[in-house]
Design a protein around this motif. Structure first.
Motif, PDB file in Angstrom:
ATOM      1  N   GLU A  28      -9.102 -12.076  -9.674  1.00  0.00           N
ATOM      2  CA  GLU A  28      -9.083 -10.859 -10.484  1.00  0.00           C
ATOM      3  C   GLU A  28      -9.613  -9.662  -9.702  1.00  0.00           C
ATOM      4  O   GLU A  28      -9.132  -8.548  -9.845  1.00  0.00           O
ATOM      5  CB  GLU A  28      -9.877 -11.036 -11.778  1.00  0.00           C
ATOM      6  CG  GLU A  28      -9.136 -11.784 -12.856  1.00  0.00           C
ATOM      7  CD  GLU A  28      -9.120 -13.286 -12.657  1.00  0.00           C
ATOM      8  OE1 GLU A  28      -9.922 -13.821 -11.861  1.00  0.00           O
ATOM      9  OE2 GLU A  28      -8.270 -13.948 -13.290  1.00  0.00           O
ATOM     10  N   VAL A  29     -10.630  -9.901  -8.867  1.00  0.00           N
ATOM     11  CA  VAL A  29     -11.166  -8.821  -8.029  1.00  0.00           C
ATOM     12  C   VAL A  29     -10.074  -8.305  -7.092  1.00  0.00           C
ATOM     13  O   VAL A  29      -9.827  -7.102  -7.007  1.00  0.00           O
ATOM     14  CB  VAL A  29     -12.393  -9.296  -7.210  1.00  0.00           C
ATOM     15  CG1 VAL A  29     -12.851  -8.217  -6.237  1.00  0.00           C
ATOM     16  CG2 VAL A  29     -13.531  -9.709  -8.127  1.00  0.00           C
ATOM     17  N   LEU A  30      -9.420  -9.221  -6.412  1.00  0.00           N
ATOM     18  CA  LEU A  30      -8.355  -8.836  -5.480  1.00  0.00           C
ATOM     19  C   LEU A  30      -7.182  -8.191  -6.201  1.00  0.00           C
ATOM     20  O   LEU A  30      -6.570  -7.247  -5.679  1.00  0.00           O
ATOM     21  CB  LEU A  30      -7.900 -10.042  -4.668  1.00  0.00           C
ATOM     22  CG  LEU A  30      -8.945 -10.612  -3.708  1.00  0.00           C
ATOM     23  CD1 LEU A  30      -8.436 -11.902  -3.046  1.00  0.00           C
ATOM     24  CD2 LEU A  30      -9.340  -9.587  -2.663  1.00  0.00           C
ATOM     25  N   ASN A  31      -6.871  -8.679  -7.388  1.00  0.00           N
ATOM     26  CA  ASN A  31      -5.795  -8.088  -8.173  1.00  0.00           C
ATOM     27  C   ASN A  31      -6.111  -6.629  -8.505  1.00  0.00           C
ATOM     28  O   ASN A  31      -5.258  -5.750  -8.365  1.00  0.00           O
ATOM     29  CB  ASN A  31      -5.562  -8.890  -9.457  1.00  0.00           C
ATOM     30  CG  ASN A  31      -4.428  -8.339 -10.288  1.00  0.00           C
ATOM     31  OD1 ASN A  31      -3.340  -8.097  -9.775  1.00  0.00           O
ATOM     32  ND2 ASN A  31      -4.686  -8.136 -11.574  1.00  0.00           N
ATOM     33  N   PHE A  32      -7.336  -6.358  -8.926  1.00  0.00           N
ATOM     34  CA  PHE A  32      -7.742  -4.992  -9.243  1.00  0.00           C
ATOM     35  C   PHE A  32      -7.659  -4.104  -7.995  1.00  0.00           C
ATOM     36  O   PHE A  32      -7.088  -3.017  -8.038  1.00  0.00           O
ATOM     37  CB  PHE A  32      -9.157  -4.974  -9.822  1.00  0.00           C
ATOM     38  CG  PHE A  32      -9.698  -3.590 -10.048  1.00  0.00           C
ATOM     39  CD1 PHE A  32      -9.174  -2.771 -11.043  1.00  0.00           C
ATOM     40  CD2 PHE A  32     -10.712  -3.092  -9.259  1.00  0.00           C
ATOM     41  CE1 PHE A  32      -9.662  -1.483 -11.248  1.00  0.00           C
ATOM     42  CE2 PHE A  32     -11.215  -1.815  -9.462  1.00  0.00           C
ATOM     43  CZ  PHE A  32     -10.683  -1.008 -10.453  1.00  0.00           C
ATOM     44  N   ILE A  33      -8.201  -4.571  -6.894  1.00  0.00           N
ATOM     45  CA  ILE A  33      -8.177  -3.794  -5.650  1.00  0.00           C
ATOM     46  C   ILE A  33      -6.737  -3.504  -5.232  1.00  0.00           C
ATOM     47  O   ILE A  33      -6.403  -2.370  -4.866  1.00  0.00           O
ATOM     48  CB  ILE A  33      -8.951  -4.530  -4.537  1.00  0.00           C
ATOM     49  CG1 ILE A  33     -10.440  -4.553  -4.869  1.00  0.00           C
ATOM     50  CG2 ILE A  33      -8.697  -3.885  -3.172  1.00  0.00           C
ATOM     51  CD1 ILE A  33     -11.268  -5.456  -3.979  1.00  0.00           C
ATOM     52  N   ASN A  34      -5.873  -4.510  -5.304  1.00  0.00           N
ATOM     53  CA  ASN A  34      -4.464  -4.323  -4.926  1.00  0.00           C
ATOM     54  C   ASN A  34      -3.757  -3.342  -5.849  1.00  0.00           C
ATOM     55  O   ASN A  34      -2.949  -2.527  -5.388  1.00  0.00           O
ATOM     56  CB  ASN A  34      -3.736  -5.662  -4.911  1.00  0.00           C
ATOM     57  CG  ASN A  34      -4.171  -6.536  -3.753  1.00  0.00           C
ATOM     58  OD1 ASN A  34      -4.634  -6.055  -2.726  1.00  0.00           O
ATOM     59  ND2 ASN A  34      -4.046  -7.845  -3.927  1.00  0.00           N
ATOM     60  N   LYS A  35      -4.051  -3.414  -7.141  1.00  0.00           N
ATOM     61  CA  LYS A  35      -3.411  -2.475  -8.080  1.00  0.00           C
ATOM     62  C   LYS A  35      -3.884  -1.049  -7.839  1.00  0.00           C
ATOM     63  O   LYS A  35      -3.101  -0.111  -7.948  1.00  0.00           O
ATOM     64  CB  LYS A  35      -3.659  -2.911  -9.515  1.00  0.00           C
ATOM     65  CG  LYS A  35      -2.917  -4.183  -9.843  1.00  0.00           C
ATOM     66  CD  LYS A  35      -2.530  -4.265 -11.266  1.00  0.00           C
ATOM     67  CE  LYS A  35      -1.787  -5.576 -11.440  1.00  0.00           C
ATOM     68  NZ  LYS A  35      -0.812  -5.539 -12.455  1.00  0.00           N
ATOM     69  N   VAL A  36      -5.164  -0.881  -7.526  1.00  0.00           N
ATOM     70  CA  VAL A  36      -5.668   0.462  -7.200  1.00  0.00           C
ATOM     71  C   VAL A  36      -4.975   0.965  -5.943  1.00  0.00           C
ATOM     72  O   VAL A  36      -4.475   2.104  -5.909  1.00  0.00           O
ATOM     73  CB  VAL A  36      -7.204   0.468  -7.034  1.00  0.00           C
ATOM     74  CG1 VAL A  36      -7.682   1.788  -6.432  1.00  0.00           C
ATOM     75  CG2 VAL A  36      -7.887   0.213  -8.371  1.00  0.00           C
ATOM     76  N   ASP A  37      -4.918   0.135  -4.906  1.00  0.00           N
ATOM     77  CA  ASP A  37      -4.266   0.541  -3.663  1.00  0.00           C
ATOM     78  C   ASP A  37      -2.808   0.935  -3.892  1.00  0.00           C
ATOM     79  O   ASP A  37      -2.341   1.957  -3.378  1.00  0.00           O
ATOM     80  CB  ASP A  37      -4.337  -0.579  -2.620  1.00  0.00           C
ATOM     81  CG  ASP A  37      -5.724  -0.776  -2.049  1.00  0.00           C
ATOM     82  OD1 ASP A  37      -6.607   0.100  -2.248  1.00  0.00           O
ATOM     83  OD2 ASP A  37      -5.949  -1.828  -1.421  1.00  0.00           O
ATOM     84  N   TYR A  38      -2.098   0.125  -4.667  1.00  0.00           N
ATOM     85  CA  TYR A  38      -0.692   0.423  -4.955  1.00  0.00           C
ATOM     86  C   TYR A  38      -0.558   1.723  -5.751  1.00  0.00           C
ATOM     87  O   TYR A  38       0.292   2.562  -5.453  1.00  0.00           O
ATOM     88  CB  TYR A  38      -0.052  -0.740  -5.721  1.00  0.00           C
ATOM     89  CG  TYR A  38       1.393  -0.495  -6.066  1.00  0.00           C
ATOM     90  CD1 TYR A  38       2.365  -0.500  -5.072  1.00  0.00           C
ATOM     91  CD2 TYR A  38       1.778  -0.245  -7.371  1.00  0.00           C
ATOM     92  CE1 TYR A  38       3.696  -0.267  -5.377  1.00  0.00           C
ATOM     93  CE2 TYR A  38       3.103  -0.007  -7.689  1.00  0.00           C
ATOM     94  CZ  TYR A  38       4.064  -0.016  -6.686  1.00  0.00           C
ATOM     95  OH  TYR A  38       5.374   0.232  -6.993  1.00  0.00           O
ATOM     96  N   SER A  39      -1.427   1.918  -6.734  1.00  0.00           N
ATOM     97  CA  SER A  39      -1.389   3.131  -7.552  1.00  0.00           C
ATOM     98  C   SER A  39      -1.669   4.365  -6.705  1.00  0.00           C
ATOM     99  O   SER A  39      -1.012   5.401  -6.868  1.00  0.00           O
ATOM    100  CB  SER A  39      -2.400   3.035  -8.693  1.00  0.00           C
ATOM    101  OG  SER A  39      -2.088   1.945  -9.535  1.00  0.00           O
ATOM    102  N   LEU A  40      -2.632   4.264  -5.798  1.00  0.00           N
ATOM    103  CA  LEU A  40      -2.943   5.394  -4.925  1.00  0.00           C
ATOM    104  C   LEU A  40      -1.790   5.674  -3.966  1.00  0.00           C
ATOM    105  O   LEU A  40      -1.507   6.832  -3.649  1.00  0.00           O
ATOM    106  CB  LEU A  40      -4.239   5.143  -4.157  1.00  0.00           C
ATOM    107  CG  LEU A  40      -5.497   5.014  -5.006  1.00  0.00           C
ATOM    108  CD1 LEU A  40      -6.724   4.832  -4.130  1.00  0.00           C
ATOM    109  CD2 LEU A  40      -5.668   6.183  -5.959  1.00  0.00           C
ATOM    110  N   HIS A  41      -1.111   4.634  -3.537  1.00  0.00           N
ATOM    111  CA  HIS A  41       0.072   4.814  -2.706  1.00  0.00           C
ATOM    112  C   HIS A  41       1.136   5.604  -3.474  1.00  0.00           C
ATOM    113  O   HIS A  41       1.735   6.545  -2.933  1.00  0.00           O
ATOM    114  CB  HIS A  41       0.621   3.461  -2.256  1.00  0.00           C
ATOM    115  CG  HIS A  41       1.928   3.530  -1.569  1.00  0.00           C
ATOM    116  ND1 HIS A  41       2.081   3.997  -0.286  1.00  0.00           N
ATOM    117  CD2 HIS A  41       3.169   3.235  -2.011  1.00  0.00           C
ATOM    118  CE1 HIS A  41       3.357   3.977   0.041  1.00  0.00           C
ATOM    119  NE2 HIS A  41       4.043   3.507  -0.990  1.00  0.00           N
ATOM    120  N   LEU A  42       1.366   5.221  -4.730  1.00  0.00           N
ATOM    121  CA  LEU A  42       2.335   5.945  -5.549  1.00  0.00           C
ATOM    122  C   LEU A  42       1.937   7.406  -5.723  1.00  0.00           C
ATOM    123  O   LEU A  42       2.767   8.313  -5.606  1.00  0.00           O
ATOM    124  CB  LEU A  42       2.485   5.291  -6.925  1.00  0.00           C
ATOM    125  CG  LEU A  42       3.149   3.925  -6.984  1.00  0.00           C
ATOM    126  CD1 LEU A  42       3.127   3.394  -8.412  1.00  0.00           C
ATOM    127  CD2 LEU A  42       4.564   3.979  -6.451  1.00  0.00           C
TER     128      LEU A  42
END
Length: 96
Positions: A28-42
């Motif tokens: 879940e920690v990695l999922n949150f970090i990855n979603k933040v990274d992807y959102s910031l990329h967008l």
């Protein structure tokens, strides 16, 4: 576009990670970090439209159903304002 983190957004981000580390799994920690990274990329691509918040010139973007990112833009800069946990009392919500 350039992304700038405010102090409040950094604190929120790390508090959310700390909560996940203490109460959930590493997945879940990695999922949150990855979603933040992807959102910031967008966001950095600058060609997306997001929902306006109740605040002037502030937009919001759902990162995961429990966390909403509030941000503003000025020229070529995106300012991350808050990573708000949606379970918190909105009466305590402050952008800065």
């Amino acid at each position: 576009m350039i992304i700038e983190w405010t102090l409040a957004s950094k604190e929120d981000y790390w508090k959310n990670i700390e909560y996940l580390e203490n109460n959930w799994s590493e997945k879940e920690v990695l999922n949150f970090i990855n979603k933040v990274d992807y959102s910031l990329h967008l966001l950095s691509k600058g060609n997306l439209i997001f929902t306006r918040s109740d605040y002037i010139d502030v937009y919001k973007m759902v990162i995961i159903k429990q966390i909403t990112l509030y941000f503003s833009t000025e020229n070529e800069t995106i300012y991350l304002l808050r990573f708000w946990n949606n379970h918190q009392d909105l009466n305590t919500f402050k952008l800065k």
